[in-house]
Design an enzyme around this catalytic site. Sequence first.
Site, short mmCIF file in Angstrom:
data_model
loop_
_atom_site.label_atom_id
_atom_site.label_comp_id
_atom_site.label_asym_id
_atom_site.label_seq_id
_atom_site.Cartn_x
_atom_site.Cartn_y
_atom_site.Cartn_z
CD GLU A 59 -4.30 3.01 7.50
OE1 GLU A 59 -3.52 3.13 6.26
OE2 GLU A 59 -3.53 2.31 8.36
CG ASP A 70 1.53 5.70 -1.00
OD1 ASP A 70 1.54 4.89 -0.07
OD2 ASP A 70 0.73 6.76 -0.99
#
Length: 280
Positions: A59, A70
């Site tokens: 990815e 994140d």
Amino acid sequence: MSGAASMGGTSRLLGDTLAKAKAENRAALIAYLPAGFPTVDGGIEAVKAALDGGADVVEVGLPHSDPVLDGPVIQTADDIALRGGVKIADVMRTVREAFEATGKPVLVMTYWNPIDRYGVERFTAELAEAGGAGCILPDLPVQESALWREHADKHGLATVFVVAPSSRDERLATITSAGSGFVYAASLMGVTGTRASVGEQASDLVRRTRATTDLPVCVGLGVSNAEQAAEVASFADGVIVGSAFVKRLLDADDQAAGVAAVRELAGELARGVQRAHRGS
């Protein structure tokens, strides 16, 4: 496999890669690395190193100024990439060069806002032209995804949605029926990052998700070493590792050492996944 994953050559490659791992009675290893980190060229070398080292799929993250999913490690890398001037064109170049060099499936993981501003048709056309297999869209609600899926289908791109332990069974069915390629199962509530343990929630989420779909279910958030990879590989179709790869780059003395460390970690994780197969 239905939807976009049955159409384009590279999304078919994604399906074939996951099916091959299943036929070998093992989980696939999926690596995540952001484009443009530590530089555009360095990021390309790191992505290729992860694939050469043992990852089945990669990815490529599209750095974003507000990466709500994140944790601090990936946020730091995104900030470095953005300050370095990374653009969507650099993300596409990363996808193209990684795919051409390895022949393995390459997806983009991105928040919705950059695609919305860039233009859905333009983004999907360029991703397909670059050899991308599809997109992971962690913050795009399924009920608002019709425009994206229309263009993804047109260009043969897989659409990977994220499910979480908080997702109820009815919601899981709605999400998985709209997706293609695989389902990204977030192993726990919270942001990305390495953790001491992956948690029991992950296996329960995989079980509940599988009850709604024939798509492979791949687990991410928290996997950082071979032991954890083996644990997740014992119940999931794929093991997704991001922050641990990024940390290797952050901790390296220079770019070459960072790329070597990424390759080494990919090998360790791949052996962990294989160990889960042998142990079973």
